[in-house]
Design a protein around this motif. Structure first.
Motif, PDB file in Angstrom:
ATOM      1  N   LEU A 254       0.828  -1.212   0.000  1.00 23.40           N
ATOM      2  CA  LEU A 254       0.000   0.000   0.000  1.00 23.40           C
ATOM      3  C   LEU A 254       0.861   1.259   0.000  1.00 23.40           C
ATOM      4  N   LYS A 255       1.916   1.231   0.787  1.00 25.40           N
ATOM      5  CA  LYS A 255       2.802   2.385   0.867  1.00 25.40           C
ATOM      6  C   LYS A 255       3.473   2.650  -0.482  1.00 25.40           C
TER       7      LYS A 255
ATOM      8  N   GLN B 145      -4.223   3.753  -5.459  1.00 23.34           N
ATOM      9  CA  GLN B 145      -4.913   2.620  -4.856  1.00 23.34           C
ATOM     10  C   GLN B 145      -6.274   2.416  -5.515  1.00 23.34           C
ATOM     11  N   THR B 146      -6.385   1.365  -6.278  1.00 16.52           N
ATOM     12  CA  THR B 146      -7.639   1.029  -6.931  1.00 16.52           C
ATOM     13  C   THR B 146      -8.199  -0.221  -6.264  1.00 16.52           C
TER      14      THR B 146
ATOM     15  N   MET C 260      -7.427  -5.818  -4.081  1.00 21.24           N
ATOM     16  CA  MET C 260      -7.718  -7.247  -4.251  1.00 21.24           C
ATOM     17  C   MET C 260      -6.435  -8.050  -4.425  1.00 21.24           C
ATOM     18  N   ILE C 261      -5.494  -7.526  -5.184  1.00 22.02           N
ATOM     19  CA  ILE C 261      -4.212  -8.206  -5.374  1.00 22.02           C
ATOM     20  C   ILE C 261      -3.462  -8.278  -4.042  1.00 22.02           C
ATOM     21  N   GLY C 262      -3.489  -7.184  -3.291  1.00 20.02           N
ATOM     22  CA  GLY C 262      -2.846  -7.166  -1.974  1.00 20.02           C
ATOM     23  C   GLY C 262      -3.458  -8.189  -1.032  1.00 20.02           C
TER      24      GLY C 262
ATOM     25  N   MET D 117      -3.474 -13.532   1.698  1.00 19.84           N
ATOM     26  CA  MET D 117      -4.041 -14.874   1.923  1.00 19.84           C
ATOM     27  C   MET D 117      -3.082 -15.966   1.478  1.00 19.84           C
ATOM     28  N   GLY D 118      -2.448 -15.770   0.332  1.00 22.66           N
ATOM     29  CA  GLY D 118      -1.494 -16.766  -0.161  1.00 22.66           C
ATOM     30  C   GLY D 118      -0.310 -16.936   0.771  1.00 22.66           C
TER      31      GLY D 118
END
Length: 119
Positions: free
Chosen positions: A59-60, A66-67, A72-74, A79-80
């Protein structure tokens, strides 16, 4: 009139680390024998804060861009990483104590709610 301090992802990660270390200390003090339980507790906390730290760093890095897709990718990365860490510990750490690991993981996981309620 002062504004309430903002709950940032970095502050949540720091709180997760502090709570994880506190829980690790408690497992060390009150579980006999303490070694495997304390290490399991520490790993349980790390399963929570390592993926959160990766997400906060992402995020930083994105700063203003930030979309919904970047979030969602973050979250998918988070989770992965969490799943991979659980699997790695189950596979390679044969002395794992699951109760200390899971309790500490849940304590660290609930830090988000504690931080939101605290502000």
């Amino acid at each position: 009139m002062s504004r309430p301090s903002r709950v940032t992802p970095s502050k949540v990660v720091i709180a997760q680390m502090v709570l994880s270390l506190g829980a690790t200390l408690l497992w060390w003090l009150f579980y006999k024998p303490p070694g495997a339980a304390a290490l399991s507790a520490f790993l349980g906390g790390a399963i929570c804060w390592v993926p959160s730290a990766l997400f906060a760093a992402r995020l930083k890095k994105l700063s203003g861009a930030q979309t919904a897709m970047s979030w969602m990718i973050g979250e998918a990365l988070k989770m992965g990483t969490t799943i991979a860490m659980f699997i790695a510990i189950a596979f390679w750490y044969h002395d794992v104590r699951w109760i200390p690991l899971l309790v500490t993981y849940l304590i660290a996981l609930k830090t988000y709610w504690i931080a939101l309620a605290w502000r």
